[in-house]
Each structure stands twice: as structure tokens, then as C-alpha cells.
Design a protein around this motif. Structure first.
Motif, PDB file in Angstrom:
ATOM      1  N   VAL A  33      78.963  46.010  20.952  1.00  0.00           N
ATOM      2  CA  VAL A  33      79.685  45.000  21.710  1.00  0.00           C
ATOM      3  C   VAL A  33      79.135  43.641  21.271  1.00  0.00           C
ATOM      4  O   VAL A  33      77.919  43.439  21.257  1.00  0.00           O
ATOM      5  CB  VAL A  33      79.482  45.199  23.234  1.00  0.00           C
ATOM      6  CG1 VAL A  33      80.052  44.041  24.014  1.00  0.00           C
ATOM      7  CG2 VAL A  33      80.097  46.508  23.676  1.00  0.00           C
ATOM      8  N   LEU A  46      82.265  44.982  30.331  1.00  0.00           N
ATOM      9  CA  LEU A  46      83.666  44.654  30.599  1.00  0.00           C
ATOM     10  C   LEU A  46      84.035  43.421  29.795  1.00  0.00           C
ATOM     11  O   LEU A  46      83.172  42.611  29.482  1.00  0.00           O
ATOM     12  CB  LEU A  46      83.859  44.386  32.091  1.00  0.00           C
ATOM     13  CG  LEU A  46      83.515  45.538  33.029  1.00  0.00           C
ATOM     14  CD1 LEU A  46      83.666  45.105  34.472  1.00  0.00           C
ATOM     15  CD2 LEU A  46      84.336  46.767  32.741  1.00  0.00           C
ATOM     16  N   PRO A  47      85.241  43.195  29.407  1.00  0.00           N
ATOM     17  CA  PRO A  47      86.452  43.892  29.832  1.00  0.00           C
ATOM     18  C   PRO A  47      86.769  45.147  29.024  1.00  0.00           C
ATOM     19  O   PRO A  47      87.698  45.870  29.362  1.00  0.00           O
ATOM     20  CB  PRO A  47      87.534  42.838  29.635  1.00  0.00           C
ATOM     21  CG  PRO A  47      87.072  42.031  28.487  1.00  0.00           C
ATOM     22  CD  PRO A  47      85.558  42.012  28.613  1.00  0.00           C
ATOM     23  N   ASP A  48      86.004  45.439  27.966  1.00  0.00           N
ATOM     24  CA  ASP A  48      86.316  46.588  27.111  1.00  0.00           C
ATOM     25  C   ASP A  48      86.040  47.925  27.758  1.00  0.00           C
ATOM     26  O   ASP A  48      86.604  48.939  27.352  1.00  0.00           O
ATOM     27  CB  ASP A  48      85.536  46.503  25.795  1.00  0.00           C
ATOM     28  CG  ASP A  48      85.948  45.310  24.955  1.00  0.00           C
ATOM     29  OD1 ASP A  48      87.034  44.759  25.197  1.00  0.00           O
ATOM     30  OD2 ASP A  48      85.178  44.931  24.055  1.00  0.00           O
ATOM     31  N   GLY A  49      85.143  47.964  28.740  1.00  0.00           N
ATOM     32  CA  GLY A  49      84.808  49.217  29.385  1.00  0.00           C
ATOM     33  C   GLY A  49      83.876  50.098  28.565  1.00  0.00           C
ATOM     34  O   GLY A  49      83.720  51.279  28.861  1.00  0.00           O
ATOM     35  N   LYS A  50      83.246  49.533  27.547  1.00  0.00           N
ATOM     36  CA  LYS A  50      82.306  50.318  26.741  1.00  0.00           C
ATOM     37  C   LYS A  50      81.054  50.598  27.548  1.00  0.00           C
ATOM     38  O   LYS A  50      80.555  49.729  28.262  1.00  0.00           O
ATOM     39  CB  LYS A  50      81.939  49.583  25.455  1.00  0.00           C
ATOM     40  CG  LYS A  50      83.033  49.604  24.431  1.00  0.00           C
ATOM     41  CD  LYS A  50      82.515  49.157  23.093  1.00  0.00           C
ATOM     42  CE  LYS A  50      83.602  49.273  22.055  1.00  0.00           C
ATOM     43  NZ  LYS A  50      83.100  48.894  20.739  1.00  0.00           N
ATOM     44  N   GLU A  54      80.077  41.625  32.741  1.00  0.00           N
ATOM     45  CA  GLU A  54      81.331  41.106  32.201  1.00  0.00           C
ATOM     46  C   GLU A  54      80.997  40.056  31.150  1.00  0.00           C
ATOM     47  O   GLU A  54      80.248  39.117  31.430  1.00  0.00           O
ATOM     48  CB  GLU A  54      82.154  40.498  33.324  1.00  0.00           C
ATOM     49  CG  GLU A  54      83.492  39.970  32.885  1.00  0.00           C
ATOM     50  CD  GLU A  54      84.259  39.419  34.070  1.00  0.00           C
ATOM     51  OE1 GLU A  54      85.337  39.957  34.359  1.00  0.00           O
ATOM     52  OE2 GLU A  54      83.778  38.467  34.704  1.00  0.00           O
ATOM     53  N   GLU A  80      85.133  35.547  27.584  1.00  0.00           N
ATOM     54  CA  GLU A  80      86.095  35.610  26.485  1.00  0.00           C
ATOM     55  C   GLU A  80      85.610  34.736  25.344  1.00  0.00           C
ATOM     56  O   GLU A  80      85.100  33.632  25.550  1.00  0.00           O
ATOM     57  CB  GLU A  80      87.468  35.135  26.965  1.00  0.00           C
ATOM     58  CG  GLU A  80      88.545  35.286  25.916  1.00  0.00           C
ATOM     59  CD  GLU A  80      89.927  34.917  26.434  1.00  0.00           C
ATOM     60  OE1 GLU A  80      90.897  35.444  25.891  1.00  0.00           O
ATOM     61  OE2 GLU A  80      90.017  34.112  27.376  1.00  0.00           O
ATOM     62  N   GLU A  97      77.501  49.217  31.356  1.00  0.00           N
ATOM     63  CA  GLU A  97      78.932  49.110  31.067  1.00  0.00           C
ATOM     64  C   GLU A  97      79.259  47.661  30.768  1.00  0.00           C
ATOM     65  O   GLU A  97      78.830  46.755  31.479  1.00  0.00           O
ATOM     66  CB  GLU A  97      79.769  49.585  32.250  1.00  0.00           C
ATOM     67  CG  GLU A  97      81.264  49.492  31.975  1.00  0.00           C
ATOM     68  CD  GLU A  97      82.120  49.962  33.132  1.00  0.00           C
ATOM     69  OE1 GLU A  97      83.330  50.159  32.912  1.00  0.00           O
ATOM     70  OE2 GLU A  97      81.604  50.114  34.252  1.00  0.00           O
ATOM     71  N   LYS A 101      89.328  33.206  20.703  1.00  0.00           N
ATOM     72  CA  LYS A 101      90.411  34.004  21.300  1.00  0.00           C
ATOM     73  C   LYS A 101      91.059  33.253  22.454  1.00  0.00           C
ATOM     74  O   LYS A 101      92.275  33.290  22.625  1.00  0.00           O
ATOM     75  CB  LYS A 101      89.882  35.348  21.795  1.00  0.00           C
ATOM     76  CG  LYS A 101      89.572  36.330  20.705  1.00  0.00           C
ATOM     77  CD  LYS A 101      89.118  37.645  21.296  1.00  0.00           C
ATOM     78  CE  LYS A 101      88.765  38.640  20.221  1.00  0.00           C
ATOM     79  NZ  LYS A 101      88.276  39.904  20.788  1.00  0.00           N
TER      80      LYS A 101
END
Length: 114
Positions: free
Chosen positions: A30, A7-11, A90, A93, A5, A97
Motif C-alpha cells: 500500500v 482503507l479505502p482499498d480494504g487491504k 484511512e 487520497e 487494514e 488523483k
């Protein structure tokens, strides 16, 4: 097949055991920042393991040396960490952005003054 998984997208993506986190991220579509495509030379693909650390191979000496104190905070290089079980990581960022978000925040604070 282990599940990874992001994060932060949760894909989430199920991958074959033995793939690197970088390869898993590509399968999940991702974006992980990298220049060296897995050679541990650009040091850009740092991710933080927030769950299932036992689902990754142990870091080798070269990775440990380049991570330094970040290893104790749960960081790994996506090009080096191989998936052996379920894991949640995780992604940092994107710097562009982050810069845009910071600028927008400053502008909002200035507008709030008026």
C-alpha cells in the motif's frame, strides 16, 4: 500477529507487533506518501485511525507537536505509530488523483450545461 487494514482499498496485512504503520503498509504493498522514510521530517505520511486506536502506541511528544489539532481528529504519522493490536487506518487520497478527479468533475458539470 496484529492485523492492519488500510482503507479505502480494504487491504489487510498481519504484521509483527512493534512495526510502524509505514512498515505495515509496505508489507501490504500500500503506497503511503513519504520523503524522509520514517524520520518525522517530511510530515507527508499522515493517516487517520478509524478503528482500533488502542492497537497503536501512544504518540510521543514530537509527533503530538507536529500533529497539533489533527491528533484530536484521529490522525497519526505512519512512520511513528507502532502496531500493538488490530487497527484500521484511512489513507488520504493522492493529491494527483484528487486534482484529476476534480478536473473531470468540472468537465462533466460543463457538459451537463449543454
Amino acid at each position: 500477529m496484529p492485523e492492519v487494514e488500510f482503507l479505502p482499498d480494504g487491504k489487510r496485512v498481519n504484521v509483527r507487533a512493534g512495526l510502524t504503520l509505514l512498515e505495515a503498509a509496505r508489507q501490504a504493498k500500500v503506497a503511503v506518501r513519504t520523503r524522509c522514510s520514517g524520520g518525522l521530517s517530511c510530515l507527508m505520511c499522515k493517516v487517520r485511525v478509524v478503528g482500533g486506536v488502542e492497537g497503536l502506541t501512544e504518540p510521543k511528544q514530537a509527533e503530538k507537536a507536529k500533529l497539533g489539532a489533527l491528533e484530536a481528529q484521529g490522525y497519526r504519522f505512519a512512520c511513528q505509530a507502532r502496531v500493538t493490536g488490530a487497527v484500521t487506518v484511512e489513507l488520504p487520497e493522492d493529491p494527483l488523483k484528487a486534482a484529476i478527479r476534480a478536473q473531470l468533475k468540472r468537465q462533466q458539470e460543463e457538459e451537463d450545461l449543454w
